[in-house]
Design a protein around this motif. Structure first.
Motif, PDB file in Angstrom:
ATOM      1  N   GLN A  15       0.822  -1.213   0.000  1.00  0.00           N
ATOM      2  CA  GLN A  15       0.000   0.000   0.000  1.00  0.00           C
ATOM      3  C   GLN A  15       0.858   1.266   0.000  1.00  0.00           C
ATOM      4  O   GLN A  15       0.335   2.366   0.074  1.00  0.00           O
ATOM      5  CB  GLN A  15      -0.942   0.005   1.202  1.00  0.00           C
ATOM      6  N   GLY A  16       2.186   1.092  -0.065  1.00  0.00           N
ATOM      7  CA  GLY A  16       3.079   2.246  -0.161  1.00  0.00           C
ATOM      8  C   GLY A  16       3.747   2.661   1.132  1.00  0.00           C
ATOM      9  O   GLY A  16       4.424   3.689   1.170  1.00  0.00           O
ATOM     10  N   ASP A  17       3.606   1.899   2.192  1.00  0.00           N
ATOM     11  CA  ASP A  17       4.236   2.206   3.476  1.00  0.00           C
ATOM     12  C   ASP A  17       5.738   1.913   3.366  1.00  0.00           C
ATOM     13  O   ASP A  17       6.163   0.758   3.335  1.00  0.00           O
ATOM     14  CB  ASP A  17       3.590   1.366   4.581  1.00  0.00           C
ATOM     15  N   SER A  18       6.543   2.978   3.332  1.00  0.00           N
ATOM     16  CA  SER A  18       7.989   2.800   3.149  1.00  0.00           C
ATOM     17  C   SER A  18       8.646   2.152   4.366  1.00  0.00           C
ATOM     18  O   SER A  18       9.630   1.422   4.226  1.00  0.00           O
ATOM     19  CB  SER A  18       8.663   4.124   2.814  1.00  0.00           C
ATOM     20  N   GLU A  19       8.115   2.402   5.562  1.00  0.00           N
ATOM     21  CA  GLU A  19       8.652   1.756   6.760  1.00  0.00           C
ATOM     22  C   GLU A  19       8.431   0.245   6.708  1.00  0.00           C
ATOM     23  O   GLU A  19       9.282  -0.534   7.113  1.00  0.00           O
ATOM     24  CB  GLU A  19       8.019   2.335   8.031  1.00  0.00           C
ATOM     25  N   ALA A  20       7.278  -0.171   6.209  1.00  0.00           N
ATOM     26  CA  ALA A  20       6.990  -1.603   6.078  1.00  0.00           C
ATOM     27  C   ALA A  20       7.939  -2.231   5.059  1.00  0.00           C
ATOM     28  O   ALA A  20       8.455  -3.334   5.281  1.00  0.00           O
ATOM     29  CB  ALA A  20       5.537  -1.820   5.669  1.00  0.00           C
ATOM     30  N   PHE A  21       8.190  -1.517   3.963  1.00  0.00           N
ATOM     31  CA  PHE A  21       9.123  -2.053   2.967  1.00  0.00           C
ATOM     32  C   PHE A  21      10.526  -2.141   3.557  1.00  0.00           C
ATOM     33  O   PHE A  21      11.234  -3.122   3.334  1.00  0.00           O
ATOM     34  CB  PHE A  21       9.128  -1.221   1.680  1.00  0.00           C
ATOM     35  N   ARG A  22      10.904  -1.144   4.350  1.00  0.00           N
ATOM     36  CA  ARG A  22      12.218  -1.177   4.993  1.00  0.00           C
ATOM     37  C   ARG A  22      12.321  -2.391   5.921  1.00  0.00           C
ATOM     38  O   ARG A  22      13.359  -3.047   6.000  1.00  0.00           O
ATOM     39  CB  ARG A  22      12.486   0.099   5.774  1.00  0.00           C
ATOM     40  N   SER A  23      11.228  -2.720   6.576  1.00  0.00           N
ATOM     41  CA  SER A  23      11.200  -3.902   7.437  1.00  0.00           C
ATOM     42  C   SER A  23      11.413  -5.178   6.615  1.00  0.00           C
ATOM     43  O   SER A  23      12.135  -6.092   7.037  1.00  0.00           O
ATOM     44  CB  SER A  23       9.860  -3.962   8.181  1.00  0.00           C
ATOM     45  N   LEU A  24      10.817  -5.229   5.431  1.00  0.00           N
ATOM     46  CA  LEU A  24      11.023  -6.383   4.538  1.00  0.00           C
ATOM     47  C   LEU A  24      12.480  -6.462   4.088  1.00  0.00           C
ATOM     48  O   LEU A  24      13.062  -7.547   4.027  1.00  0.00           O
ATOM     49  CB  LEU A  24      10.103  -6.298   3.319  1.00  0.00           C
TER      50      LEU A  24
END
Length: 190
Positions: A15-24
């Motif tokens: 959904q575009g959450d950059s913090e979530a992508f950083r977690s991945l």
């Protein structure tokens, strides 16, 4: 991170959450680097592959199907980026030089083998690296996923976008070529 939490993080990243992508990225960066390093045989190339892989994953995250395994999808991107890099280097006739196993492990001085054993080990390591570099990019990717990463044939076929029989055949060809190339080492061990 359990499966439910990982799915939630992935959904937020999609959904575009950059913090979530950083977690991945943080969760998968070690295994992605390890795969890239084993495929390219070079730390700088592996870092480039990791960076390109995560960039591609970020750009294509909207196309990721949630029913698939994110790690397998990411491995496919890493394998493709590694193959692309190896093909481009091969086209330019560059030699990829791999770091030795001893450099990666940095053996303590007290446990270091004698000069004769180190020379033999360095020679063996160089022959193995040369044999791996002689494989086609697809064979090297399949071999690395199977024998270094312990992936199943189904996971390899998914990661490389191959059918099951093509993945098996790629692993088989790589093993066969490596056995021929490394046959002289058997006499060294005896």
């Amino acid at each position: 991170m359990d499966a439910t939490e990982a799915a939630a993080v992935l959904a937020r990243a999609r959904q575009g959450d950059s913090e979530a992508f950083r977690s991945l990225v943080e969760r998968h960066s070690r295994s992605v680097f390890r795969l890239a390093y084993r495929m390219t045989g070079n730390e700088q190339d592996a870092e480039d592959v990791v960076q390109e892989s995560f960039l591609r994953a970020f750009k294509q995250l909207g196309r990721f199907e949630s029913r698939a395994n994110f790690g397998t999808w990411l491995y496919r991107i890493v394998a493709n980026c590694s193959v692309d890099l190896m093909r481009s280097k091969q086209a330019r006739h560059d030699q990829v030089r791999g770091d030795s196993l001893e450099d990666m492990l940095e053996m303590p001085a007290a446990d270091a083998p004698g000069p004769e054993r180190m020379a033999q080990s360095a020679e063996i390591q160089e022959r193995v690296q040369r044999a791996l570099r002689a494989l086609s990019p697809l064979e090297r990717a399949a071999f690395t996923l199977r024998h270094y990463e312990g992936r199943s044939i189904d996971e390899i076929s998914a990661a490389l976008g191959l059918g099951t029989s093509a993945a098996k055949h790629s692993v088989f060809r790589a093993v066969k070529k490596l056995r021929v190339a490394l046959a002289p080492l058997r006499s060294v061990e005896s």
